[in-house]
Write a protein that holds these residues in place. Structure first.
Motif, PDB file in Angstrom:
ATOM      1  N   LEU A   1       0.862  -1.184   0.000  1.00  0.00           N
ATOM      2  CA  LEU A   1       0.000   0.000   0.000  1.00  0.00           C
ATOM      3  C   LEU A   1       0.896   1.231   0.000  1.00  0.00           C
ATOM      4  N   GLU A   2       0.700   2.105  -1.000  1.00  0.00           N
ATOM      5  CA  GLU A   2       1.469   3.353  -1.054  1.00  0.00           C
ATOM      6  C   GLU A   2       0.527   4.525  -0.805  1.00  0.00           C
ATOM      7  N   ILE A   3       0.942   5.453   0.054  1.00  0.00           N
ATOM      8  CA  ILE A   3       0.148   6.664   0.265  1.00  0.00           C
ATOM      9  C   ILE A   3       0.843   7.817  -0.452  1.00  0.00           C
ATOM     10  N   GLY A   4       0.130   8.446  -1.400  1.00  0.00           N
ATOM     11  CA  GLY A   4       0.693   9.565  -2.163  1.00  0.00           C
ATOM     12  C   GLY A   4       1.233   9.114  -3.510  1.00  0.00           C
ATOM     13  N   THR A   5       0.345   8.843  -4.464  1.00  0.00           N
ATOM     14  CA  THR A   5       0.772   8.374  -5.791  1.00  0.00           C
ATOM     15  C   THR A   5       1.628   9.429  -6.486  1.00  0.00           C
ATOM     16  N   GLY A   6       1.212  10.696  -6.386  1.00  0.00           N
ATOM     17  CA  GLY A   6       1.945  11.790  -7.041  1.00  0.00           C
ATOM     18  C   GLY A   6       2.150  11.508  -8.511  1.00  0.00           C
ATOM     19  N   SER A   7       3.414  11.494  -8.944  1.00  0.00           N
ATOM     20  CA  SER A   7       3.747  11.247 -10.350  1.00  0.00           C
ATOM     21  C   SER A   7       3.654   9.769 -10.720  1.00  0.00           C
ATOM     22  N   ALA A   8       3.522   8.896  -9.709  1.00  0.00           N
ATOM     23  CA  ALA A   8       3.494   7.423  -9.876  1.00  0.00           C
ATOM     24  C   ALA A   8       4.884   6.831 -10.116  1.00  0.00           C
ATOM     25  N   TYR A   9       5.933   7.634  -9.962  1.00  0.00           N
ATOM     26  CA  TYR A   9       7.296   7.105 -10.144  1.00  0.00           C
ATOM     27  C   TYR A   9       7.594   6.010  -9.113  1.00  0.00           C
ATOM     28  N   GLN A  10       7.312   6.327  -7.846  1.00  0.00           N
ATOM     29  CA  GLN A  10       7.558   5.335  -6.787  1.00  0.00           C
ATOM     30  C   GLN A  10       6.726   4.063  -7.018  1.00  0.00           C
ATOM     31  N   SER A  11       5.487   4.237  -7.443  1.00  0.00           N
ATOM     32  CA  SER A  11       4.624   3.066  -7.726  1.00  0.00           C
ATOM     33  C   SER A  11       5.292   2.176  -8.771  1.00  0.00           C
ATOM     34  N   CYS A  12       5.864   2.795  -9.812  1.00  0.00           N
ATOM     35  CA  CYS A  12       6.504   2.022 -10.881  1.00  0.00           C
ATOM     36  C   CYS A  12       7.755   1.315 -10.372  1.00  0.00           C
ATOM     37  N   VAL A  13       8.513   1.963  -9.474  1.00  0.00           N
ATOM     38  CA  VAL A  13       9.697   1.310  -8.894  1.00  0.00           C
ATOM     39  C   VAL A  13       9.255   0.046  -8.146  1.00  0.00           C
ATOM     40  N   LEU A  14       8.200   0.158  -7.360  1.00  0.00           N
ATOM     41  CA  LEU A  14       7.695  -0.999  -6.595  1.00  0.00           C
ATOM     42  C   LEU A  14       7.207  -2.100  -7.541  1.00  0.00           C
ATOM     43  N   ALA A  15       6.476  -1.703  -8.588  1.00  0.00           N
ATOM     44  CA  ALA A  15       5.932  -2.683  -9.540  1.00  0.00           C
ATOM     45  C   ALA A  15       7.066  -3.366 -10.303  1.00  0.00           C
TER      46      ALA A  15
ATOM     47  N   MET B   1       9.863  -4.062  -9.188  1.00  0.00           N
ATOM     48  CA  MET B   1      10.459  -5.039  -8.269  1.00  0.00           C
ATOM     49  C   MET B   1       9.545  -6.231  -8.021  1.00  0.00           C
ATOM     50  N   GLY B   2       8.405  -6.249  -8.705  1.00  0.00           N
ATOM     51  CA  GLY B   2       7.523  -7.414  -8.625  1.00  0.00           C
ATOM     52  C   GLY B   2       6.415  -7.306  -7.595  1.00  0.00           C
ATOM     53  N   ALA B   3       6.272  -6.118  -6.978  1.00  0.00           N
ATOM     54  CA  ALA B   3       5.214  -5.954  -5.981  1.00  0.00           C
ATOM     55  C   ALA B   3       3.872  -5.719  -6.653  1.00  0.00           C
ATOM     56  N   SER B   4       2.846  -6.031  -5.905  1.00  0.00           N
ATOM     57  CA  SER B   4       1.494  -5.703  -6.330  1.00  0.00           C
ATOM     58  C   SER B   4       1.140  -4.418  -5.571  1.00  0.00           C
ATOM     59  N   VAL B   5       0.907  -3.324  -6.306  1.00  0.00           N
ATOM     60  CA  VAL B   5       0.854  -1.997  -5.689  1.00  0.00           C
ATOM     61  C   VAL B   5      -0.572  -1.463  -5.612  1.00  0.00           C
ATOM     62  N   PHE B   6      -0.933  -0.961  -4.443  1.00  0.00           N
ATOM     63  CA  PHE B   6      -2.205  -0.263  -4.227  1.00  0.00           C
ATOM     64  C   PHE B   6      -1.827   1.141  -3.799  1.00  0.00           C
ATOM     65  N   SER B   7      -2.085   2.131  -4.656  1.00  0.00           N
ATOM     66  CA  SER B   7      -1.590   3.474  -4.363  1.00  0.00           C
ATOM     67  C   SER B   7      -2.745   4.464  -4.259  1.00  0.00           C
ATOM     68  N   ILE B   8      -2.723   5.259  -3.183  1.00  0.00           N
ATOM     69  CA  ILE B   8      -3.800   6.238  -2.954  1.00  0.00           C
ATOM     70  C   ILE B   8      -3.272   7.653  -3.167  1.00  0.00           C
ATOM     71  N   GLU B   9      -4.028   8.468  -3.904  1.00  0.00           N
ATOM     72  CA  GLU B   9      -3.698   9.884  -4.083  1.00  0.00           C
ATOM     73  C   GLU B   9      -4.898  10.725  -3.651  1.00  0.00           C
ATOM     74  N   LEU B  10      -4.614  11.777  -2.894  1.00  0.00           N
ATOM     75  CA  LEU B  10      -5.663  12.643  -2.369  1.00  0.00           C
ATOM     76  C   LEU B  10      -6.137  13.681  -3.390  1.00  0.00           C
ATOM     77  N   GLN B  11      -5.197  14.175  -4.206  1.00  0.00           N
ATOM     78  CA  GLN B  11      -5.520  15.280  -5.124  1.00  0.00           C
ATOM     79  C   GLN B  11      -6.118  14.720  -6.414  1.00  0.00           C
ATOM     80  N   ARG B  12      -7.377  15.071  -6.659  1.00  0.00           N
ATOM     81  CA  ARG B  12      -8.075  14.560  -7.846  1.00  0.00           C
ATOM     82  C   ARG B  12      -7.350  14.874  -9.165  1.00  0.00           C
ATOM     83  N   PRO B  13      -6.828  16.108  -9.374  1.00  0.00           N
ATOM     84  CA  PRO B  13      -6.167  16.382 -10.665  1.00  0.00           C
ATOM     85  C   PRO B  13      -4.967  15.468 -10.920  1.00  0.00           C
TER      86      PRO B  13
END
Ligand code: SAH
Length: 220
Positions: free
Chosen positions: A91-105, A107-119
């Motif tokens: 579980l990642e809090i703060g998707t932002g640009s999604a760079y960190q999400s991609c690093v985790l993915a 590495m073979g992780a299954s990523v659930f990422s939450i972003e607060l800012q709709r835009p």
């Protein structure tokens, strides 16, 4: 303008990226899988075109909605602390640009990422590179609530500065699981690593000072 068209990843980008990976190793990052993932992901795809030529500097950059893409060292440091294994549910809090999400993915992780800012959440829907990683699921919402429907998680990574340890995130961590979270106010945060023991108790370690954008409360 953020980039939404197909970009190239040429030898120049790759060369600069290798240098960035060497720098991160020099700065003390040891986890080979972290370095490999950073070596594979074209960080320039994630930046505003105005910063493209500086994408492989060890620097944070502004993205949409007043937010930032974290410094590569910070991404590497947090990811290393998380001890990511293939098939980990993260579980990642703060998707932002999604760079960190991609690093985790990567590495073979299954990523659930939450972003607060709709835009920001909406923008990533149009970002071509994210489609490379079907193991990333993104949610628009408040990270303080976590994702009870998908809990528990092997790992939880918070990429915004939290004023305190959000109790629901601790709840949603598996016994034996690890959470990495910068805790503190506007003057800066301490990097905490939390382990949930099999009996439900918590062990805390602290790793240095960082400066993140704040983890805000309530849906915006
Ligand atoms: N992981 C990101 C770094 C983003 S900066 C990257 O790789 O680019 C931190 C992000 O946390 C911002 O996008 C901000 O909007 C988001 N954020 C702040 N408070 C939040 C909250 N309560 N829940 C979810 N996201 C939050």
């Amino acid at each position: 303008m953020l980039q939404s068209v197909l970009q190239e990843d040429n030898y120049k980008h790759k060369g600069l990226r290798e240098k960035l990976v060497d720098l991160l190793a020099e700065k003390g990052i040891k986890d080979k899988k972290v370095l490999e993932a950073i070596g594979k992901i074209p960080r320039h795809f994630f930046l505003d075109t105005a910063f493209e030529h500086r994408a492989y500097e060890n620097t944070a950059f502004p993205i949409a909605a007043g937010q930032t893409i974290s410094q590569p060292y910070t991404v590497a440091f947090q990811t290393e602390l998380l001890q990511v294994k293939k098939f980990d549910k993260v579980l990642e809090i703060g998707t932002g640009s999604a760079y960190q999400s991609c690093v985790l993915a990567e590495m073979g992780a299954s990523v659930f990422s939450i972003e607060l800012q709709r835009p920001l959440y909406d923008y990533i829907n149009t970002f071509f590179f994210i489609k490379k990683y079907p193991s990333i699921r993104r949610f628009w919402g408040d990270g303080y609530q976590g994702l009870p429907t998908y809990a528990p998680f092997d790992k939880i990574l918070v990429t915004a500065g939290a004023p305190y340890l959000p109790p629901k995130l601790v709840e949603q961590l598996k016994p034996g699981g690890i959470a990495v979270i910068p805790v503190g106010g506007g003057e800066g945060q301490k990097m905490l690593r939390i382990r949930k023991n099999e009996d439900g108790s918590i062990t805390e370690e602290t790793f240095g000072d960082f400066m993140f954008v704040p983890m805000l409360e309530g849906k915006r």
